[in-house]
Design an enzyme around this catalytic site. Structure first.
Site, PDB file in Angstrom:
ATOM      1  N   SER A 222     -10.095  -0.659   4.054  1.00 47.45           N
ATOM      2  CA  SER A 222      -9.287  -0.894   5.261  1.00 47.45           C
ATOM      3  C   SER A 222      -8.752   0.438   5.781  1.00 47.45           C
ATOM      4  O   SER A 222      -8.181   1.211   5.023  1.00 47.45           O
ATOM      5  CB  SER A 222      -8.095  -1.791   4.942  1.00 47.45           C
ATOM      6  OG  SER A 222      -8.529  -3.026   4.445  1.00 47.45           O
TER       7      SER A 222
ATOM      8  N   ARG B 299       0.843  -1.214   0.000  1.00 49.16           N
ATOM      9  CA  ARG B 299       0.000   0.000   0.000  1.00 49.16           C
ATOM     10  C   ARG B 299       0.875   1.260   0.000  1.00 49.16           C
ATOM     11  O   ARG B 299       0.577   2.236   0.706  1.00 49.16           O
ATOM     12  CB  ARG B 299      -0.939   0.026   1.221  1.00 49.16           C
ATOM     13  CG  ARG B 299      -1.948  -1.088   1.277  1.00 49.16           C
ATOM     14  CD  ARG B 299      -2.959  -0.986   0.134  1.00 49.16           C
ATOM     15  NE  ARG B 299      -4.021  -1.952   0.322  1.00 49.16           N
ATOM     16  CZ  ARG B 299      -3.965  -3.225  -0.075  1.00 49.16           C
ATOM     17  NH1 ARG B 299      -2.895  -3.678  -0.719  1.00 49.16           N
ATOM     18  NH2 ARG B 299      -4.985  -4.032   0.137  1.00 49.16           N
TER      19      ARG B 299
ATOM     20  N   GLU C 123      -4.108   3.697   6.793  1.00 48.22           N
ATOM     21  CA  GLU C 123      -3.920   3.498   5.346  1.00 48.22           C
ATOM     22  C   GLU C 123      -4.340   4.725   4.541  1.00 48.22           C
ATOM     23  O   GLU C 123      -3.602   5.143   3.648  1.00 48.22           O
ATOM     24  CB  GLU C 123      -4.711   2.254   4.902  1.00 48.22           C
ATOM     25  CG  GLU C 123      -4.087   1.563   3.729  1.00 48.22           C
ATOM     26  CD  GLU C 123      -5.084   0.804   2.898  1.00 48.22           C
ATOM     27  OE1 GLU C 123      -5.789   1.441   2.090  1.00 48.22           O
ATOM     28  OE2 GLU C 123      -5.163  -0.415   3.043  1.00 48.22           O
TER      29      GLU C 123
END
Ligand code: EPU
Length: 357
Positions: free
Chosen positions: A251, A164, A353
């Site tokens: 997420s 990510r 995130e």
């Protein structure tokens, strides 16, 4: 080039948080960026690149000039014996691209079906799901430098993809630590087009537990790409909220990696902790499990909540109407309370995130 003032952003972010862009310009091609850079009112202004708003938490109005990317187009660039090379404009919807590639007979993106957001945002956070990450299907991208207006191309190594993560999430830093690139492109470059490499012959990726379960349930050990696409859509719809209905950004935290010693220590206290070994010898823990174990699943602070079916996803329990929406402040208060609980119980600091603005 039209720059709009005080533009409501609620409809443009999947958390449906209420905030405004003080100034916003729609970018339909590189000439729009070049026009802005040659306009004395905007050339030196700080700029913020906006994709699908699916990985952003707004804690107030956005002061930099928002560049809302609306560059369209999808085409097959090349077919070789080893791959289909497909190109898409950064403003295209990611899921629509997955559907289009399958319909054209270019499989390879099916595991990444239904990920919200745009094609241009996909490399920024190296999106991934069910065993495939963008970097596994990436060929190159074209971007434009927001200071000079110059267009440049980056290959996968130059994008510095990580979990990510990519060069587009980091700012330039003169004193970068060892192993870090001193060149970061955060707010410095706008992605125009992305090229994907879909390998031939196509091979299914079925290692992820949820997909392996589908193979067994359906007694189908050699599924076609469309079958995997359908399974991924089913799995996601069963455990992840549809942002069109319940505001969320997927997420909210990354899955943390720990040392084998730290993992053994946690297993000794919590034998059920969900964990996976990584190739570098470290062990990835399921952040959703850690949050769930701390009792947060289904809980709320104000109108910000923890999704009942997946504790890694924070949701807006208000509607998408101005009057009853969670605020970015409520979301971040909830996120910090979760981080504190997980840290106190497991000694692990969860990293967020999405981008917090
Ligand atoms: N779990 C719990 N309780 C929960 C949530 C999860 O016990 O409340 C357990 C599950 O039972 C499972 C494990 O945790 O054993 C992992 O859960 P899941 O398979 O749902 O995947 P994840 O690790 O939570 C990651 C990605 C998702 C991606 C899925 C599938 C991250 C941060 N998230 O989630 O990506 O869709 O795997 O590949 O890596 C996103 O980035 O926004 C995203 C949704």
């Amino acid at each position: 080039m039209l720059v709009q003032k005080n533009v409501p952003l609620q409809a443009f972010n999947t958390f449906h948080i209420v905030a405004k862009a003080q100034a916003l310009a729609c970018i339909r091609g590189e000439s729009d960026v070049q026009d802005l850079l040659s306009d004395p009112n905007w050339s030196a202004a700080p700029k913020f690149v906006w994709g699908g708003g699916s990985n952003i938490v707004l804690t107030g109005d956005v002061k930099p000039l928002v560049l809302k990317v609306e560059i369209v187009g999808r085409r097959l660039v090349q077919e070789t014996a080893r791959a289909f090379i497909v190109e898409a404009g950064a403003g295209e919807n990611w899921h629509d691209l997955v559907v289009w590639t399958l319909a054209q007979g270019y499989p390879g993106l099916e595991n990444m079906a239904l990920i919200p957001g745009t094609v241009g945002a996909a490399p920024v956070q190296n999106i991934g799901a069910y065993g495939v990450e963008l970097q596994d299907r990436f060929e190159s991208l074209d971007a434009i430098d927001l200071q000079t207006g110059q267009v440049f191309t980056l290959n996968a190594a130059q994008c510095a993809f990580g979990y990510r993560d990519s060069i587009f999430k980091h700012s330039s830093s003169a004193n970068a630590s060892e192993g870090q690139s001193p060149i970061g492109l955060k707010n410095r470059a706008l992605i125009l087009r992305v090229r994907l490499c879909l390998p031939k012959p196509w091979k299914p990726v079925l290692g992820y537990a949820d997909l392996a379960r589908k193979v067994l349930e359906h007694h189908c050990s050699q599924p076609l790409p469309q079958q995997i696409f359908d399974w991924v859509c089913e799995i996601r719809r069963a455990k992840l909220p549809d942002p069109a209905v319940i505001g969320n950004v997927g997420s909210f935290f990354k899955n943390p990696a720990v040392s084998p010693e730290q993992c053994a220590d946690i297993i000794a206290r919590d034998p059920k902790v969900v964990h996976y070994p990584l190739v570098d010898g470290s062990i990835k823990l399921a952040a959703g499990w850690l949050i769930d174990a701390c009792g947060w699943r289904g809980k709320s602070i104000g109108l910000a909540g923890v999704y009942e079916k997946q504790a890694l996803v924070l949701v807006n329990r208000g509607g998408s109407k101005h009057s009853d929406s969670a605020t970015g402040g409520e979301v971040m208060t909830l996120a910090k309370a979760i981080q504190t609980s997980v840290y106190e119980r497991f000694g692990i600091l969860l990293e967020t995130e999405p981008v917090v603005v």
